[in-house]
Write an enzyme that holds these catalytic residues in place. Structure first.
Site, PDB file in Angstrom:
ATOM      1  N   LYS A  79       0.873  -1.174   0.000  1.00 47.40           N
ATOM      2  CA  LYS A  79       0.000   0.000   0.000  1.00 47.40           C
ATOM      3  C   LYS A  79       0.909   1.222   0.000  1.00 47.40           C
ATOM      4  O   LYS A  79       2.062   1.151   0.416  1.00 47.40           O
ATOM      5  CB  LYS A  79      -0.847  -0.020   1.282  1.00 47.40           C
ATOM      6  CG  LYS A  79      -2.111   0.792   1.204  1.00 47.40           C
ATOM      7  CD  LYS A  79      -3.307  -0.013   0.708  1.00 47.40           C
ATOM      8  CE  LYS A  79      -4.528   0.861   0.614  1.00 47.40           C
ATOM      9  NZ  LYS A  79      -5.722   0.128   0.177  1.00 47.40           N
ATOM     10  N   GLY A 179     -24.886   2.380   4.697  1.00 51.05           N
ATOM     11  CA  GLY A 179     -24.055   3.040   3.683  1.00 51.05           C
ATOM     12  C   GLY A 179     -24.481   2.639   2.282  1.00 51.05           C
ATOM     13  O   GLY A 179     -24.344   1.477   1.896  1.00 51.05           O
ATOM     14  N   VAL A 180     -25.036   3.599   1.553  1.00 52.58           N
ATOM     15  CA  VAL A 180     -25.387   3.310   0.154  1.00 52.58           C
ATOM     16  C   VAL A 180     -24.577   4.230  -0.759  1.00 52.58           C
ATOM     17  O   VAL A 180     -25.093   5.089  -1.452  1.00 52.58           O
ATOM     18  CB  VAL A 180     -26.919   3.412  -0.128  1.00 52.58           C
ATOM     19  CG1 VAL A 180     -27.591   2.090   0.187  1.00 52.58           C
ATOM     20  CG2 VAL A 180     -27.585   4.528   0.651  1.00 52.58           C
ATOM     21  N   GLY A 181     -23.264   4.038  -0.695  1.00 52.63           N
ATOM     22  CA  GLY A 181     -22.334   4.749  -1.580  1.00 52.63           C
ATOM     23  C   GLY A 181     -22.124   3.916  -2.826  1.00 52.63           C
ATOM     24  O   GLY A 181     -23.039   3.236  -3.297  1.00 52.63           O
ATOM     25  N   VAL A 183     -20.465   1.107  -3.442  1.00 49.35           N
ATOM     26  CA  VAL A 183     -20.703  -0.333  -3.310  1.00 49.35           C
ATOM     27  C   VAL A 183     -22.112  -0.601  -2.780  1.00 49.35           C
ATOM     28  O   VAL A 183     -22.842  -1.455  -3.306  1.00 49.35           O
ATOM     29  CB  VAL A 183     -19.659  -0.973  -2.355  1.00 49.35           C
ATOM     30  CG1 VAL A 183     -19.940  -2.460  -2.194  1.00 49.35           C
ATOM     31  CG2 VAL A 183     -18.254  -0.756  -2.866  1.00 49.35           C
TER      32      VAL A 183
HETATM   33  P1  NAD Z   1     -18.323   5.434  -0.694  1.00 48.03           P
HETATM   34  O1  NAD Z   1     -17.580   6.553  -0.074  1.00 48.03           O
HETATM   35  O2  NAD Z   1     -18.797   5.531  -2.095  1.00 48.03           O
HETATM   36  O3  NAD Z   1     -19.614   5.073   0.198  1.00 48.03           O
HETATM   37  C1  NAD Z   1     -19.644   5.110   1.579  1.00 48.03           C
HETATM   38  C2  NAD Z   1     -21.008   5.620   1.977  1.00 48.03           C
HETATM   39  O4  NAD Z   1     -21.128   5.534   3.397  1.00 48.03           O
HETATM   40  C3  NAD Z   1     -21.224   7.095   1.617  1.00 48.03           C
HETATM   41  O5  NAD Z   1     -22.465   7.233   0.916  1.00 48.03           O
HETATM   42  C4  NAD Z   1     -21.258   7.795   2.968  1.00 48.03           C
HETATM   43  O6  NAD Z   1     -22.125   8.919   2.993  1.00 48.03           O
HETATM   44  C5  NAD Z   1     -21.759   6.696   3.858  1.00 48.03           C
HETATM   45  N1  NAD Z   1     -21.442   6.875   5.287  1.00 48.03           N
HETATM   46  C6  NAD Z   1     -20.339   7.406   5.840  1.00 48.03           C
HETATM   47  N2  NAD Z   1     -20.451   7.389   7.185  1.00 48.03           N
HETATM   48  C7  NAD Z   1     -21.632   6.814   7.467  1.00 48.03           C
HETATM   49  C8  NAD Z   1     -22.305   6.487   8.680  1.00 48.03           C
HETATM   50  N3  NAD Z   1     -21.788   6.792   9.864  1.00 48.03           N
HETATM   51  N4  NAD Z   1     -23.503   5.880   8.604  1.00 48.03           N
HETATM   52  C9  NAD Z   1     -24.062   5.600   7.405  1.00 48.03           C
HETATM   53  N5  NAD Z   1     -23.466   5.879   6.233  1.00 48.03           N
HETATM   54  C10 NAD Z   1     -22.268   6.486   6.261  1.00 48.03           C
HETATM   55  O7  NAD Z   1     -17.391   4.126  -0.493  1.00 48.03           O
HETATM   56  P2  NAD Z   1     -17.512   2.724  -1.212  1.00 48.03           P
HETATM   57  O8  NAD Z   1     -16.538   2.677  -2.326  1.00 48.03           O
HETATM   58  O9  NAD Z   1     -18.951   2.410  -1.478  1.00 48.03           O
HETATM   59  O10 NAD Z   1     -16.962   1.760  -0.078  1.00 48.03           O
HETATM   60  C11 NAD Z   1     -17.750   1.396   1.040  1.00 48.03           C
HETATM   61  C12 NAD Z   1     -16.940   0.531   1.984  1.00 48.03           C
HETATM   62  O11 NAD Z   1     -16.496  -0.647   1.287  1.00 48.03           O
HETATM   63  C13 NAD Z   1     -15.672   1.181   2.529  1.00 48.03           C
HETATM   64  O12 NAD Z   1     -15.451   0.718   3.831  1.00 48.03           O
HETATM   65  C14 NAD Z   1     -14.592   0.678   1.605  1.00 48.03           C
HETATM   66  O13 NAD Z   1     -13.328   0.685   2.241  1.00 48.03           O
HETATM   67  C15 NAD Z   1     -15.076  -0.735   1.356  1.00 48.03           C
HETATM   68  N6  NAD Z   1     -14.571  -1.303   0.106  1.00 48.03           N
HETATM   69  C16 NAD Z   1     -14.877  -0.739  -1.097  1.00 48.03           C
HETATM   70  C17 NAD Z   1     -14.411  -1.307  -2.272  1.00 48.03           C
HETATM   71  C18 NAD Z   1     -14.776  -0.731  -3.621  1.00 48.03           C
HETATM   72  O14 NAD Z   1     -14.654  -1.437  -4.636  1.00 48.03           O
HETATM   73  N7  NAD Z   1     -15.234   0.514  -3.715  1.00 48.03           N
HETATM   74  C19 NAD Z   1     -13.625  -2.478  -2.233  1.00 48.03           C
HETATM   75  C20 NAD Z   1     -13.330  -3.047  -0.986  1.00 48.03           C
HETATM   76  C21 NAD Z   1     -13.820  -2.442   0.170  1.00 48.03           C
END
Ligand code: NAD
Length: 366
Positions: A79, A179-181, A183
């Protein structure tokens, strides 16, 4: 002091990267290259202290070793962190200077995007080195990994349902998705397509509205998500949400989500096991993004990436088997599976060969 720390964590190499003109201060940590070149993203963050940056890169790079090993990939763990504010401190020179450092490692470390970094930044890194994944699709890159991570999480969920309930009928069960980001939104879409009842929460109200309006989820408050009567709890936002304050409130019999570092402590993982809650270890469940970028090395192919996500189902099945056989919590079973693979494959390698630099296929435009 640093040598004392890395003697414990088992890191192979830490590189401090500095370029005054470009304003670059970065650290690359290569944890383990027994299975192959160390792959892991670069994070850009305004760390309060240099020690915070070191701690983060050591922790994250070690995590990548376990994720790659448990997922059956021929990759090691690494990393990088760039110390700086992604909102203010980005420049072409900064990323090109960083790319030169990555290149100097000759393929022992392959970088990718992480928090604070986007595909445009990676374009600059790609100018200086081929040892980068997640480059733009126009160069033959793999694009956004989130849909793969979501689909991989669904595979992990099916393995968990099979062990807990003897069937994989995703739609028969209910889910609390935190969390509906990137992923989480894809994940709720997959759940709703299968007819499941889904509760969602997010700090971002637009995202919540979209999950409700487009996918028919039910919205709850940020803190209420722990109290809904869901069969499965899916942490898909932050780490550490399964902790002393939430464990009594979570009634779900399965925990399976994409967030990293879900367990606040190992003791919480032990407690879940005692209570009969099936915890699907985070780094095995969310490996879809890593699997997806890893395919860039041989020439990226989307169909192949989708098929590869299915291996998450089998990996989780194996973890649950080890957990039951040895009567250990699932998070420990995942660690054992990763460590055993590194040990066994490590013995096959001829010591003088070292790490073979990857030869990227099917990419152009540098
Ligand atoms: P993202 O930033 O797109 O989504 C995260 C969402 O969580 C956001 O909508 C944010 O507003 C919300 N959030 C933050 N704090 C919160 C809380 N206290 N309560 C409720 N919602 C909250 O990130 P992502 O890419 O969707 O990743 C989500 C998780 O999955 C992270 O932990 C990331 O490390 C992990 N992850 C992602 C990937 C990937 O391919 N993107 C791969 C492996 C792991």
């Amino acid at each position: 002091m640093l040598f004392e720390t890395i003697a414990k964590t088992g890191h192979e190499e830490i590189v401090f990267c500095h370029n005054k003109d470009a304003g670059l201060r970065a650290i690359i940590a290569i944890h383990n290259t027994v299975l192959g070149p160390a792959l892991g993203g670069t994070r850009m963050w305004p760390y309060a202290t240099e020690q915070d940056a070191i701690n983060d890169v050591l922790r994250l790079s070690r995590g990548m070793t376990y994720k790659a090993a448990v997922s059956g990939l021929n990759l090691g763990g690494g990393k990088a962190v760039i110390i700086g504010d992604p909102g203010k401190d980005k420049s072409e020179a900064l990323f090109r200077a960083f790319g030169r450092f990555v290149n100097s490692l000759g393929g022992r470390y392959i970088t990718a995007e992480d928090v604070g970094i986007d595909v445009n930044d990676m374009e600059h890194v790609f100018r200086e080195t081929e040892f980068v994944t997640g480059v733009h699709q126009v160069h033959g890159g793999s694009g956004d990994p989130s849909p793969f991570t979501a689909y991989g999480t669904l595979q992990g969920l099916m393995a968990a349902l099979q062990v807990k309930y003897g069937n994989e009928e995703v739609g028969k069960y209910s889910y609390s998705v935190q969390g509906v980001g990137h992923v989480g939104m894809e994940f709720v879409k997959l759940l709703r397509e299968r007819g499941a009842k889904v509760w969602v929460t997010d700090m971002n109200q637009d995202a919540v509205r979209r999950a409700v309006d487009e996918y028919g989820c039910e919205a709850v408050g940020l803190d209420e998500i722990y109290d809904v009567p869901a069969d499965v709890y899916s942490p898909t936002a932050l780490g550490g949400t399964i902790n002393e304050n939430t464990i009594d409130r979570i009634k779900a019999k399965i925990i399976c989500g994409a967030a990293n570092n879900q367990l606040a402590t190992d003791a919480i993982g032990d407690e879940l096991q005692k209570r009969g809650v099936l915890y699907a270890p985070d780094y095995a469940v969310n490996a879809g993004g890593l699997m997806n970028v890893s395919l860039e090395i041989d020439g990226y192919n989307r169909e192949r990436a989708m098929r590869m996500m299915r291996t998450i189902y089998y990996n989780l099945g194996r973890i649950f088997e080890i957990s039951a056989r040895d009567n250990i919590p699932t998070y420990r079973a995942a660690d054992h599976m990763a460590e055993e693979r590194i040990e066994k494959i490590g013995k096959l390698r001829l010591p003088h060969l070292g790490v073979q630099a990857p030869r990227f296929q099917g990419r152009s435009g540098r």
